[in-house]
Design a protein around this motif. Structure first.
Motif, PDB file in Angstrom:
ATOM      1  N   LEU A   1      16.030 -27.320   9.050  1.00 43.32           N
ATOM      2  CA  LEU A   1      15.996 -25.960   8.520  1.00 43.32           C
ATOM      3  C   LEU A   1      15.090 -25.880   7.293  1.00 43.32           C
ATOM      4  CD1 LEU A   1      16.928 -23.026   8.275  1.00 43.32           C
ATOM      5  CD2 LEU A   1      18.972 -23.842   7.065  1.00 43.32           C
ATOM      6  N   VAL A   2      15.206 -26.850   6.400  1.00 45.21           N
ATOM      7  CA  VAL A   2      14.363 -26.873   5.203  1.00 45.21           C
ATOM      8  C   VAL A   2      12.897 -26.920   5.595  1.00 45.21           C
ATOM      9  CG1 VAL A   2      13.742 -28.211   3.149  1.00 45.21           C
ATOM     10  CG2 VAL A   2      16.141 -27.977   3.787  1.00 45.21           C
ATOM     11  N   LEU A   3      12.566 -27.768   6.554  1.00 40.59           N
ATOM     12  CA  LEU A   3      11.171 -27.911   6.984  1.00 40.59           C
ATOM     13  C   LEU A   3      10.684 -26.671   7.721  1.00 40.59           C
ATOM     14  CD1 LEU A   3       8.641 -29.544   7.153  1.00 40.59           C
ATOM     15  CD2 LEU A   3       9.608 -30.835   9.071  1.00 40.59           C
ATOM     16  N   ARG A   4      11.550 -26.043   8.514  1.00 41.58           N
ATOM     17  CA  ARG A   4      11.145 -24.820   9.222  1.00 41.58           C
ATOM     18  C   ARG A   4      10.784 -23.722   8.229  1.00 41.58           C
ATOM     19  NH1 ARG A   4      15.639 -25.830  12.532  1.00 41.58           N
ATOM     20  NH2 ARG A   4      16.726 -23.964  11.789  1.00 41.58           N
ATOM     21  N   ASP A   5      11.556 -23.621   7.147  1.00 43.03           N
ATOM     22  CA  ASP A   5      11.242 -22.626   6.121  1.00 43.03           C
ATOM     23  C   ASP A   5       9.858 -22.878   5.529  1.00 43.03           C
ATOM     24  OD1 ASP A   5      13.556 -21.209   6.431  1.00 43.03           O
ATOM     25  OD2 ASP A   5      14.598 -22.096   4.718  1.00 43.03           O
ATOM     26  N   ARG A   6       9.540 -24.136   5.301  1.00 41.73           N
ATOM     27  CA  ARG A   6       8.217 -24.488   4.765  1.00 41.73           C
ATOM     28  C   ARG A   6       7.121 -24.162   5.785  1.00 41.73           C
ATOM     29  NH1 ARG A   6       9.176 -30.429   1.797  1.00 41.73           N
ATOM     30  NH2 ARG A   6      10.985 -29.777   0.552  1.00 41.73           N
ATOM     31  N   LEU A   7       7.361 -24.513   7.014  1.00 39.64           N
ATOM     32  CA  LEU A   7       6.359 -24.257   8.059  1.00 39.64           C
ATOM     33  C   LEU A   7       6.109 -22.766   8.238  1.00 39.64           C
ATOM     34  CD1 LEU A   7       7.602 -26.965  10.564  1.00 39.64           C
ATOM     35  CD2 LEU A   7       5.303 -26.895   9.574  1.00 39.64           C
ATOM     36  N   ASP A   8       7.165 -21.976   8.233  1.00 36.62           N
ATOM     37  CA  ASP A   8       7.012 -20.523   8.382  1.00 36.62           C
ATOM     38  C   ASP A   8       6.162 -19.949   7.244  1.00 36.62           C
ATOM     39  OD1 ASP A   8       8.498 -20.485  10.698  1.00 36.62           O
ATOM     40  OD2 ASP A   8      10.382 -19.949   9.709  1.00 36.62           O
ATOM     41  N   ARG A   9       6.397 -20.421   6.053  1.00 30.70           N
ATOM     42  CA  ARG A   9       5.621 -19.950   4.889  1.00 30.70           C
ATOM     43  C   ARG A   9       4.161 -20.393   5.006  1.00 30.70           C
ATOM     44  NH1 ARG A   9       4.412 -16.225   1.140  1.00 30.70           N
ATOM     45  NH2 ARG A   9       4.119 -17.074  -0.955  1.00 30.70           N
ATOM     46  N   GLY A  10       3.946 -21.646   5.407  1.00 28.59           N
ATOM     47  CA  GLY A  10       2.588 -22.139   5.545  1.00 28.59           C
ATOM     48  C   GLY A  10       1.798 -21.389   6.609  1.00 28.59           C
ATOM     49  N   ILE A  11       2.450 -21.106   7.717  1.00 28.47           N
ATOM     50  CA  ILE A  11       1.801 -20.359   8.802  1.00 28.47           C
ATOM     51  C   ILE A  11       1.489 -18.934   8.348  1.00 28.47           C
ATOM     52  CG2 ILE A  11       2.177 -19.398  11.111  1.00 28.47           C
ATOM     53  CD1 ILE A  11       3.901 -22.004  11.624  1.00 28.47           C
ATOM     54  N   GLU A  12       2.395 -18.351   7.586  1.00 21.31           N
ATOM     55  CA  GLU A  12       2.164 -17.009   7.029  1.00 21.31           C
ATOM     56  C   GLU A  12       0.917 -16.997   6.140  1.00 21.31           C
ATOM     57  OE1 GLU A  12       4.145 -14.068   3.658  1.00 21.31           O
ATOM     58  OE2 GLU A  12       5.356 -15.670   4.525  1.00 21.31           O
ATOM     59  N   LEU A  13       0.778 -18.009   5.301  1.00 20.49           N
ATOM     60  CA  LEU A  13      -0.389 -18.095   4.415  1.00 20.49           C
ATOM     61  C   LEU A  13      -1.663 -18.300   5.218  1.00 20.49           C
ATOM     62  CD1 LEU A  13       1.144 -20.397   1.653  1.00 20.49           C
ATOM     63  CD2 LEU A  13       0.705 -17.946   1.473  1.00 20.49           C
ATOM     64  N   TYR A  14      -1.579 -19.090   6.270  1.00 17.79           N
ATOM     65  CA  TYR A  14      -2.733 -19.301   7.155  1.00 17.79           C
ATOM     66  C   TYR A  14      -3.164 -17.976   7.777  1.00 17.79           C
ATOM     67  CZ  TYR A  14      -5.399 -20.828  11.257  1.00 17.79           C
ATOM     68  OH  TYR A  14      -6.369 -20.981  12.210  1.00 17.79           O
ATOM     69  N   GLN A  15      -2.201 -17.210   8.237  1.00 19.50           N
ATOM     70  CA  GLN A  15      -2.509 -15.921   8.860  1.00 19.50           C
ATOM     71  C   GLN A  15      -3.081 -14.925   7.860  1.00 19.50           C
ATOM     72  OE1 GLN A  15       1.390 -15.172  10.500  1.00 19.50           O
ATOM     73  NE2 GLN A  15       0.920 -16.194  12.437  1.00 19.50           N
ATOM     74  N   LYS A  16      -2.728 -15.098   6.579  1.00 19.21           N
ATOM     75  CA  LYS A  16      -3.266 -14.225   5.524  1.00 19.21           C
ATOM     76  C   LYS A  16      -4.684 -14.621   5.126  1.00 19.21           C
ATOM     77  CE  LYS A  16       1.020 -12.681   3.281  1.00 19.21           C
ATOM     78  NZ  LYS A  16       1.809 -12.701   2.013  1.00 19.21           N
ATOM     79  N   GLY A  17      -5.120 -15.789   5.573  1.00 17.80           N
ATOM     80  CA  GLY A  17      -6.495 -16.204   5.303  1.00 17.80           C
ATOM     81  C   GLY A  17      -6.703 -16.967   4.007  1.00 17.80           C
ATOM     82  N   ILE A  18      -5.637 -17.499   3.425  1.00 19.97           N
ATOM     83  CA  ILE A  18      -5.793 -18.279   2.198  1.00 19.97           C
ATOM     84  C   ILE A  18      -6.606 -19.539   2.467  1.00 19.97           C
ATOM     85  CG2 ILE A  18      -4.474 -19.715   0.570  1.00 19.97           C
ATOM     86  CD1 ILE A  18      -2.487 -17.448   0.412  1.00 19.97           C
ATOM     87  N   SER A  19      -6.474 -20.067   3.672  1.00 23.79           N
ATOM     88  CA  SER A  19      -7.309 -21.186   4.127  1.00 23.79           C
ATOM     89  C   SER A  19      -7.257 -21.225   5.638  1.00 23.79           C
ATOM     90  CB  SER A  19      -6.803 -22.516   3.552  1.00 23.79           C
ATOM     91  OG  SER A  19      -7.604 -23.585   4.022  1.00 23.79           O
ATOM     92  N   ASN A  20      -8.298 -21.794   6.246  1.00 21.50           N
ATOM     93  CA  ASN A  20      -8.292 -21.953   7.700  1.00 21.50           C
ATOM     94  C   ASN A  20      -7.971 -23.398   8.086  1.00 21.50           C
ATOM     95  OD1 ASN A  20     -10.628 -23.227   6.946  1.00 21.50           O
ATOM     96  ND2 ASN A  20     -11.962 -22.151   8.387  1.00 21.50           N
ATOM     97  N   ARG A  21      -7.392 -24.144   7.140  1.00 21.53           N
ATOM     98  CA  ARG A  21      -6.988 -25.520   7.393  1.00 21.53           C
ATOM     99  C   ARG A  21      -5.552 -25.718   6.889  1.00 21.53           C
ATOM    100  NH1 ARG A  21     -11.155 -25.219   9.624  1.00 21.53           N
ATOM    101  NH2 ARG A  21     -12.874 -26.735   9.793  1.00 21.53           N
ATOM    102  N   ILE A  22      -4.728 -26.373   7.704  1.00 22.63           N
ATOM    103  CA  ILE A  22      -3.373 -26.729   7.293  1.00 22.63           C
ATOM    104  C   ILE A  22      -3.272 -28.255   7.316  1.00 22.63           C
ATOM    105  CG2 ILE A  22      -0.916 -26.630   7.846  1.00 22.63           C
ATOM    106  CD1 ILE A  22      -1.324 -23.928   9.109  1.00 22.63           C
ATOM    107  N   LEU A  23      -2.744 -28.823   6.248  1.00 20.74           N
ATOM    108  CA  LEU A  23      -2.516 -30.263   6.175  1.00 20.74           C
ATOM    109  C   LEU A  23      -1.013 -30.524   6.230  1.00 20.74           C
ATOM    110  CD1 LEU A  23      -3.409 -33.186   5.749  1.00 20.74           C
ATOM    111  CD2 LEU A  23      -3.506 -32.726   3.277  1.00 20.74           C
ATOM    112  N   MET A  24      -0.559 -31.088   7.342  1.00 16.94           N
ATOM    113  CA  MET A  24       0.842 -31.470   7.498  1.00 16.94           C
ATOM    114  C   MET A  24       0.996 -32.884   6.956  1.00 16.94           C
ATOM    115  SD  MET A  24       1.992 -28.798   9.041  1.00 16.94           S
ATOM    116  CE  MET A  24       1.720 -27.528  10.290  1.00 16.94           C
ATOM    117  N   THR A  25       1.797 -33.058   5.936  1.00 16.59           N
ATOM    118  CA  THR A  25       1.943 -34.387   5.354  1.00 16.59           C
ATOM    119  C   THR A  25       3.410 -34.793   5.333  1.00 16.59           C
ATOM    120  OG1 THR A  25       1.573 -35.719   3.357  1.00 16.59           O
ATOM    121  CG2 THR A  25       1.896 -33.361   3.025  1.00 16.59           C
ATOM    122  N   GLY A  26       3.687 -35.975   5.869  1.00 15.16           N
ATOM    123  CA  GLY A  26       5.068 -36.413   5.953  1.00 15.16           C
ATOM    124  C   GLY A  26       5.181 -37.861   6.370  1.00 15.16           C
TER     125      GLY A  26
END
Length: 242
Positions: A75-100
């Protein structure tokens, strides 16, 4: 006999007093470091719609946060992923770095994170995976030295953002915090308490700046994300630096 027990009580009182003094010193150090870390990066943390104020960055970094028994994001990670995808869709960057953590074949945070983003419509070639992001510190260090990231929007929970942004800045990155939603997780108070201790540990760690567990060849974030789909890495046998 009375003299003997009297002497014992005196030693006990001295030891107790020393323990109290050391405890108070530790508490002061804890509060001072936490206050300093939070105040030094608070202006770089943008919640909710404030993220529109963030300039374009090299990538959106989503920090790993555990998997469920079936291998899907917690659940914690899903919240992070949802936020990251939202930022991607807003155009803050066209690259996502998944680190874990993908240090073992049977435990693979980053591919689960990548699949979640792909299912949400993010093209695979725009998703990079850092298989050796074993800690916040190592994720930031490797972002700089392996993926050649210079500016980053970091996605994690609000309580963790201060340490994440502070660490990134201390390692020379231009960093912005973009917290996930404020969710009340089970045992939230434990997470908060642990984070206070983790900030002190990270502060001390950054005075030394040790190299991470692994480095390896450079994979520029400006390239193609599928370059991180390395068979050697995805099997949990990450090649250490020379």
């Amino acid at each position: 006999m009375k003299k003997f027990w009297s002497g014992k009580r005196k030693w006990f009182k001295r030891i107790l007093m020393i323990g109290v003094v050391l405890g108070l010193i530790g508490l002061v150090i804890l509060l001072v470091i936490n206050g300093f870390m939070k105040s030094s990066v608070k202006d770089e943390i943008y919640s909710g719609d404030e993220s529109s104020e963030i300039p374009e960055v090299d990538c959106i970094m989503i920090l790993g946060a555990g998997l469920q028994e079936d291998g899907t994001p917690s659940l914690v990670l899903r919240d992070r992923l949802d936020r990251g995808i939202e930022l991607y869709q807003k155009g803050i960057s066209n690259r996502i770095l998944m680190t874990g953590d993908h240090g073992r074949e049977e435990y693979d945070e980053v591919n689960a994170m990548k699949q979640y983003a792909i299912d949400a419509g993010v093209p695979a070639e725009n998703i990079f995976m850092d298989h050796a992001g074993f800690s916040t510190y190592e994720s930031m260090y490797r972002a700089r030295d392996v993926f050649e990231v210079k500016s980053v929007a970091i996605v994690t929970q609000p309580y963790h953002e201060y340490r994440a942004v502070y660490t990134a800045k201390e390692l020379g990155l231009t960093a912005y915090g973009t917290p996930s939603v404020e969710t009340e997780y089970q045992g939230s108070w434990v997470l908060e308490a642990r984070e206070m201790l983790a900030r002190v540990k990270e502060f001390m760690n950054l005075l030394v700046k040790p190299e991470p567990t692994y480095l390896g060849e450079k994979i520029p974030i400006s390239g193609i994300g599928t370059a991180t789909d390395d068979k050697v890495q995805t099997q949990g046998k990450i090649v250490p630096k020379e």
